[in-house]
Write a protein that holds these residues in place. Structure first.
Motif, PDB file in Angstrom:
ATOM      1  N   TYR A 181       0.609  -1.200  -0.121  1.00  0.00           N
ATOM      2  CA  TYR A 181       0.062  -0.327   0.163  1.00  0.00           C
ATOM      3  C   TYR A 181       0.790   1.587   0.278  1.00  0.00           C
ATOM      4  N   ARG A 192       0.043   4.114  -2.320  1.00  0.00           N
ATOM      5  CA  ARG A 192      -1.777   4.580  -2.207  1.00  0.00           C
ATOM      6  C   ARG A 192      -1.136   5.402  -1.083  1.00  0.00           C
ATOM      7  N   ASP A 201      -2.518   9.327  -1.469  1.00  0.00           N
ATOM      8  CA  ASP A 201      -3.658  10.071  -1.062  1.00  0.00           C
ATOM      9  C   ASP A 201      -3.820  10.632  -0.123  1.00  0.00           C
ATOM     10  N   ARG A 205      -4.166   4.318   8.620  1.00  0.00           N
ATOM     11  CA  ARG A 205      -4.575   4.242   7.136  1.00  0.00           C
ATOM     12  C   ARG A 205      -4.334   2.849   5.925  1.00  0.00           C
ATOM     13  N   HIS A 216      -7.205   0.903   6.609  1.00  0.00           N
ATOM     14  CA  HIS A 216      -8.230   1.682   6.335  1.00  0.00           C
ATOM     15  C   HIS A 216      -8.672   1.660   4.803  1.00  0.00           C
ATOM     16  N   LYS A 217      -7.797   1.708   4.080  1.00  0.00           N
ATOM     17  CA  LYS A 217      -7.300   0.647   2.820  1.00  0.00           C
ATOM     18  C   LYS A 217      -7.661  -0.239   2.280  1.00  0.00           C
ATOM     19  N   TYR A 267     -11.824  -0.700   2.225  1.00  0.00           N
ATOM     20  CA  TYR A 267     -11.985  -0.130   1.856  1.00  0.00           C
ATOM     21  C   TYR A 267     -12.064  -1.448  -0.072  1.00  0.00           C
ATOM     22  N   ASP A 268     -10.735  -1.434   0.223  1.00  0.00           N
ATOM     23  CA  ASP A 268     -10.281  -2.848  -1.049  1.00  0.00           C
ATOM     24  C   ASP A 268     -11.591  -3.768  -1.315  1.00  0.00           C
ATOM     25  N   LYS A 277     -11.615   6.345   1.117  1.00  0.00           N
ATOM     26  CA  LYS A 277     -10.538   5.764   1.068  1.00  0.00           C
ATOM     27  C   LYS A 277      -9.609   5.930   1.910  1.00  0.00           C
ATOM     28  N   GLU A 278      -9.416   6.941   2.798  1.00  0.00           N
ATOM     29  CA  GLU A 278      -8.816   7.750   3.834  1.00  0.00           C
ATOM     30  C   GLU A 278      -9.791   7.500   4.904  1.00  0.00           C
TER      31      GLU A 278
END
Length: 806
Positions: A199, A202, A206, A551, A554-555, A558-559, A566-567
């Motif tokens: 990650y 990203r 982000d 983060r 969380h990402k 989110y996926d 996203k954040e």
RNA sequence: GCCGGAGUGGCGGAAUGGUAGACGCGCACGACUCAAAAUCGUGUCUCGCAAGGGGUGAGAGUUCAAGUCUCUCCUCCGGCACCA
């Protein structure tokens, strides 16, 4: 109505009222716009609440109270990050179960927090060591496992010999253990890892979409440490691997333009190729023993010793092995040296002593050739590390570095991106953490528990002491360890490692949206309503790790389409630490710890709250100053007395009205920018002015009390009710200011001669330049100065200044 | 070494390029009091009797005007640190 201000009587009273009327309980549905304000949840240590907690909690309390008054549906939750070493160490010492200690500490924390009047929604309280909570921490871990992002690896970990625990890179501070300060050693161990590096890109990219302080973004970026460079392959002379190809050393460089200046290659001692080379009979290595000894020695050296050697670089040549420079076909020697890190890049570097300081020092020490390939420096004195023009580089001569990097990369290598960030060591050999919910089956290997078997609780044990072999205390609980494989039903052993502290705090903000859900970690609809967090305030010390980890989680969620954004955090700010009176960190050993309870008892919660906001700029560290508290208490006393000046016959005068509206504006804006100290100072000025009036109107005073209420909610509530209001001030509307009333009709115009102030006069706000000029010239103090020369130029700033240049 | 942030009274600290030191602490004097505390009032950067001068870590610069903008340097704090 009491004549004198007695916080001990009113504070408890209003806290009870708020609780009974459920004023701060948040509904998940509302027509109002939402606002989610978050603070870092405390670790419930045995020392109780720290004045630092009070500072950050009060700040967000002021913000959320204002938002509520402005018509937002506000979520301001609280919980406890309760897994952790201090509790476990206490258990080791006393034998008391961590669970019991935690419960006790939380009770104390809760009471202390409540005594300060924070507008938390207490119904959403969470606790990371509660099985109902960590069930979902374990569940998320299984998702990582399912997606191949959690894996086991045998790696050299940072080992703290005193804590007897493996540490993540993030927990090693300058080669020392973050907790106890002991020098960290390297140990090879099987560890659970989380693939945060997947990650990395990203996590950098982000950052552009969120509102963090620039400093925070920079720290995150530095930690991830992206660098773009080139991979180059150096073949090993006279070598042959199994598939008849030549063996190669792959290096990573950001300076491909210096390729013609390579005079040797350096491998990290841990590099796999080193073992292969020594073992391979096709090489006639004359100094095998020396090499083996060097590898062994460097392993025994601690991080600290390695980094302390900055001046003296050591290394050993692998005699009998040569590498071929792909650019010119020349043979160069191969060294191993521990200034090259095994876990960055490829673990091997091409050394260009003419243009790299470390290589330069190494080459000087071992008498290796230095070839200048970038012009502009004096390499007989020191390495020239800047970009410049290429020389001694065949057909690349005359190119600029930037250009040459591209050209050489295209011809001899390929461009790649490398990160400093490494995968997250997720295992701890400790008791007081979330058990990793997998078993080891002889037949099936690593098998995750089924969701219905979560949470996997901790067994009760007698001895919490970690073992010197590096095994968790759980390993000795055979009754717990021996179990059945969820897949085949055969004999299996439980994983005995637990998760690190960071696990529970990596997703807690999501749980607040739906804390009692037994089916999911949080309902998607609720997440959709509440997330992202509108404003997250916390300590600078958590800006790299906690922020990065959460983060990342969380990402990942989110996926999996489990969270809608996203954040996690739209906005992040930080508070400064509160230090002891002398400027040192508050600590038990220094005996300079301030207990908030004592301050609440002697001065009151409102005084403590306002003092901590008034003491200095919110984002800066500041020393505690007992003396200054009295000033704040005096201010509140003054406000208390003002209520007796409220009178029906009072009339507003223009001066007071202007000041009042200015203050509404200033306090409102200052809260938004966390300039609490100046907001309070503005209210002090207003109180001082009101005190000078023979009487004040109820309306004016109520407005004042309303803007004061987020700072000092108890006294505000009491006065509000004394004034005859049946409603609560906490539920009243935030006042708006009248732009017209802020503008003063009369202003003071400063008269300068050559930029120095010589006189001033009262005038209408919109006085014209010509009128002002005539007025100014007529003043005797000005004439005196103007007589000294001729007026060359007049500068007029409307409503402020007139300046004569002579 | 690199990247951030900051240097202003006795102290904590205020100042969209436009009255430096707001607000608070402390201190001094005064009022109230038999007295003290509390409270209230006045004063409080500095040199000078005054007129006036000097002053925001040091030095230069831009500007009618600089604590604020630009450059050089010094000090302190935080983060990273053999990252190729």
């Amino acid at each position: 109505m009491q004549k004198s201000y007695d916080p001990s009587k009113i504070e408890k009273k209003w806290q009870t009222v708020w609780e009974k009327k459920k004023v701060f309980q948040t509904k998940d549905k509302s027509k109002k716009p939402k606002f989610y304000g978050l603070i870092e949840f405390p670790y419930p240590s045995g020392d109780g609440l720290h004045v630092g907690h009070v500072r950050s909690n009060t700040a967000m309390d002021i913000i959320t109270r204002k938002k509520r008054m402005e018509g937002f549906n506000v979520l301001y939750p609280i919980g406890y990050d309760s897994f952790g070493l201090p509790t476990e160490n206490y258990a080791i010492k006393t034998g008391v179960q961590p669970e019991i200690v935690t419960k006790k500490n939380i009770k104390i924390f809760r009471k202390q927090l409540k005594s300060l009047g924070f507008s938390f929604d207490w119904d959403r309280e969470i606790n990371t060591s509660d099985p109902k909570y960590f069930k979902w921490t374990q569940w998320i871990f299984l998702k990582f496992l399912e997606k191949g992002l959690a894996y086991k690896a045998k790696i050299d970990i940072n080992w703290c010999p005193r804590c007897k625990i493996g540490l993540a890179n993030e927990e090693v501070i300058g080669g020392n253990c973050e907790r106890c300060g002991a020098p960290v050693e390297k140990r090879e161990k099987e560890q659970w890892m989380l693939a945060i590096t997947k990650y990395a890109e990203r996590l950098i990219k982000d950052l552009d979409t969120v509102d963090y302080l620039e400093q925070i973004k920079t720290q995150q970026k530095n930690w991830i440490g992206k660098s773009e460079g080139t991979l180059l392959k150096f073949q090993i002379s006279n070598s042959q691997s199994q598939n008849n190809e030549k063996m190669e050393i792959e290096v990573f460089t950001t300076r491909a333009d210096t390729l013609f200046g390579v005079t040797y290659i350096v491998l990290a001692p841990e590099h796999e190729l080193v073992k292969k080379l020594i073992a391979d009979p096709q090489f006639q290595i004359s100094n095998k023993e020396e090499i083996k000894k060097y590898i062994k020695d460097s392993k025994n050296r601690t991080e600290i010793e390695r980094t302390n050697e900055e001046k003296e670089k050591t290394g050993v040549e692998i005699k009998g092995v040569k590498a071929i420079n792909p650019a010119n076909g020349e043979e160069v020697s191969v060294f191993i040296a521990d200034y090259v890190l095994a876990n960055y890049g490829t673990g091997a570097v091409m050394a260009v002593p003419a243009h790299d300081e470390r290589d330069y020092k190494f080459a000087k020490k071992y008498n290796l050739p230095i070839i200048e390939v970038i012009s502009g420096g004096n390499i007989s004195e020191k390495a020239f590390i800047d970009y410049g023009m290429l020389i001694n580089s065949k057909n690349f001569n005359g190119m600029k570095s930037e250009e040459a990097i591209k050209a050489i990369t295209t011809q001899f290598g390929k461009s790649v991106v490398k990160y400093k960030l490494r995968d997250w060591v997720f295992s701890r050999q400790r008791y007081w953490g979330e058990p990793i919910p997998v078993v080891h089956c002889e037949k099936c290997g690593i098998v995750p528990l089924k969701e219905k078997d979560l949470p996997l609780k901790l067994p009760k044990v007698k001895n919490y002491e970690p073992t010197d072999t590096g095994e968790s205390p759980l390993a000795s609980i055979t009754k717990w360890v021996n179990t059945k494989c969820p897949k085949c039903g055969g004999f299996a052993k439980r994983e005995t490692d637990t998760m690190p502290n960071w696990a529970g705090s990596s997703w807690y903000f999501l749980r607040y949206t739906d804390p009692k859900n037994t089916k999911k970690f949080a309902d998607f609809k609720k997440l959709k309503y509440w997330t992202p967090i509108d404003w997250y305030n916390g300590g600078m010390e958590h800006v790299t790790l906690h922020l990065l980890y959460s983060r990342f989680w969380h990402k990942f969620l989110y996926d999996l389409k489990l969270v809608p954004t996203k954040e996690p955090y739209k906005k992040r700010t930080t508070h400064g630490m509160i230090l002891g009176e002398g400027g040192e960190k508050m600590s038990k050993s220094l005996g300079n710890v301030i207990n908030p309870d004592t301050i609440v008892k002697t001065f009151g919660a409102d005084t403590l709250r306002v003092y901590e906001m008034f003491m200095g700029p919110f984002d800066q560290a500041i020393s505690w100053g007992e003396n200054n508290i009295v000033g704040v208490r005096r201010f509140l006393e003054k406000v208390w007395k003002l209520q007796f000046k409220v009178s029906k016959i009072a009339k507003t005068n223009e001066k007071l009205e202007t000041l009042l509206h200015k203050t509404i504006k200033k306090v409102g804006e200052d809260i938004e920018s966390m300039s609490f100290n100046t907001a309070i100072s503005a209210m002090m000025i207003l109180a001082n002015e009101m005190e000078k009036e023979p009487a004040i109107t109820k309306k004016d005073f109520e407005i004042f009390i309303t803007i004061l209420s987020p700072f000092a909610p108890h006294i505000a509530e009491e006065i509000w009710s004394n004034l005859g209001n049946k409603s609560l001030i906490a539920e009243t509307k935030w006042p708006s200011f009248d732009k017209k009333k802020i503008v003063q009709e009369k202003v003071t115009i400063m008269v300068q001669v050559n930029g120095k102030i010589r006189a001033q006069f009262e005038a209408e706000r919109d006085i014209s330049e010509s009128v002002a000029k005539n007025k100014a010239i007529s003043l005797p103090e000005v004439q005196k100065w103007l007589a000294k020369g001729e007026i060359k130029k007049v500068i007029f700033v409307s409503g402020k200044i007139i300046n004569f240049v002579i």
